[in-house]
Design a protein around this motif. Structure first.
Motif, PDB file in Angstrom:
ATOM      1  N   GLY A  60       0.812  -1.206   0.000  1.00  0.00           N
ATOM      2  CA  GLY A  60       0.000   0.000   0.000  1.00  0.00           C
ATOM      3  C   GLY A  60       0.848   1.261   0.000  1.00  0.00           C
TER       4      GLY A  60
ATOM      5  N   GLY B 234       2.105   1.742  -3.435  1.00  0.00           N
ATOM      6  CA  GLY B 234       1.016   2.249  -4.263  1.00  0.00           C
ATOM      7  C   GLY B 234       0.780   3.728  -4.048  1.00  0.00           C
TER       8      GLY B 234
ATOM      9  N   THR C  33      -5.007  -1.322  -4.285  1.00  0.00           N
ATOM     10  CA  THR C  33      -3.849  -0.504  -4.621  1.00  0.00           C
ATOM     11  C   THR C  33      -3.674  -0.371  -6.123  1.00  0.00           C
TER      12      THR C  33
ATOM     13  N   ASP D  52      -6.300   1.936  -7.508  1.00  0.00           N
ATOM     14  CA  ASP D  52      -6.028   3.327  -7.134  1.00  0.00           C
ATOM     15  C   ASP D  52      -5.053   3.967  -8.122  1.00  0.00           C
TER      16      ASP D  52
END
Length: 221
Positions: A64, A67, A201, A204
């Motif tokens: 994360g 990301g 992730t 996104d």
């Protein structure tokens, strides 16, 4: 049957499997899938040590983090666009959240279908169906967003850019959320992995990239 016999190679009774044994396995697998969906890579319990819990959670938290760094880098590449149209910055969390939510919804349906052996037809048909569903949902949400943004800011080009981007982001997120669990399943990897931070992730990052790319085309920067 409440129990089934277990025999050796010459047919001698060596034990039995009860319904309780089967329920225990089902429960264990369900807990494992739930933890994978939550971004926990190992089978852990609430009373495990801090070190064991950290080892189970940290890999996906690190993903994360990467990301987030990637998303920040993408936004940095559109600094001039954001500077000239600050409204785009305000809707960045919305775009990222919608991409993640749609991806998780799509992957959850696919994972459930794989678990229940309910998926029928080819992968291409499933992708087309999900794309059509995402298009319909995206169009409805985009109309609401267009009207809100237009009345709020009075900037029709920016409202169109944001709304069109939302449709594109939802479609791509739906396709990714459908494809990844099917791909993992074919590779012999637990598809429940796709419903966790991995899919969120990735969507996104793709969502933010598509958002600013489309906005740049429409707004002519």
């Amino acid at each position: 049957l409440e129990a089934i016999p277990v025999v050796d190679e010459i047919g001698r009774l060596v034990g039995r499997i009860t319904i309780d044994d089967i329920v225990d396995v089902i429960k264990e697998e369900a807990e494992k899938d739930y933890q994978l969906a939550a971004g926990i890579s190992q089978d852990v319990e609430a009373d495990d040590s801090i070190w064991e819990l950290t080892r189970a959670r940290l890999p996906w938290l690190f993903l994360g983090l990467l990301g987030g760094i990637g998303a920040a880098a993408i936004m940095g590449g559109f600094e001039e666009l954001i500077s000239d149209h600050a409204i785009l910055f305000f809707f960045t969390p919305l775009i990222a959240a919608m991409a993640g939510n749609v991806g998780v919804q799509s992957s959850a349906i696919i994972v459930q279908g794989l678990a229940n052996d309910d998926l029928k037809g080819s992968i291409s048909n499933r992708l087309v169906k999900e794309m059509l569903l995402a298009t319909l949902n995206g169009f409805i949400l985009a109309v609401v967003l267009l009207l809100f943004t237009w009345f709020w800011q009075g900037n029709l080009p920016a409202a169109l850019a944001i709304s069109i981007s939302l449709v594109a982001v939802i479609i791509v997120a739906g396709i990714i959320g459908t494809f990844i669990p099917l791909f993992l399943n074919q590779r012999g990897i637990d598809p429940a992995l796709a419903t966790g931070p991995f899919i969120t992730t990735s969507n996104d990052i793709f969502g933010i990239l598509i958002y600013f790319w489309i906005a740049k085309i429409i707004l002519g920067i």
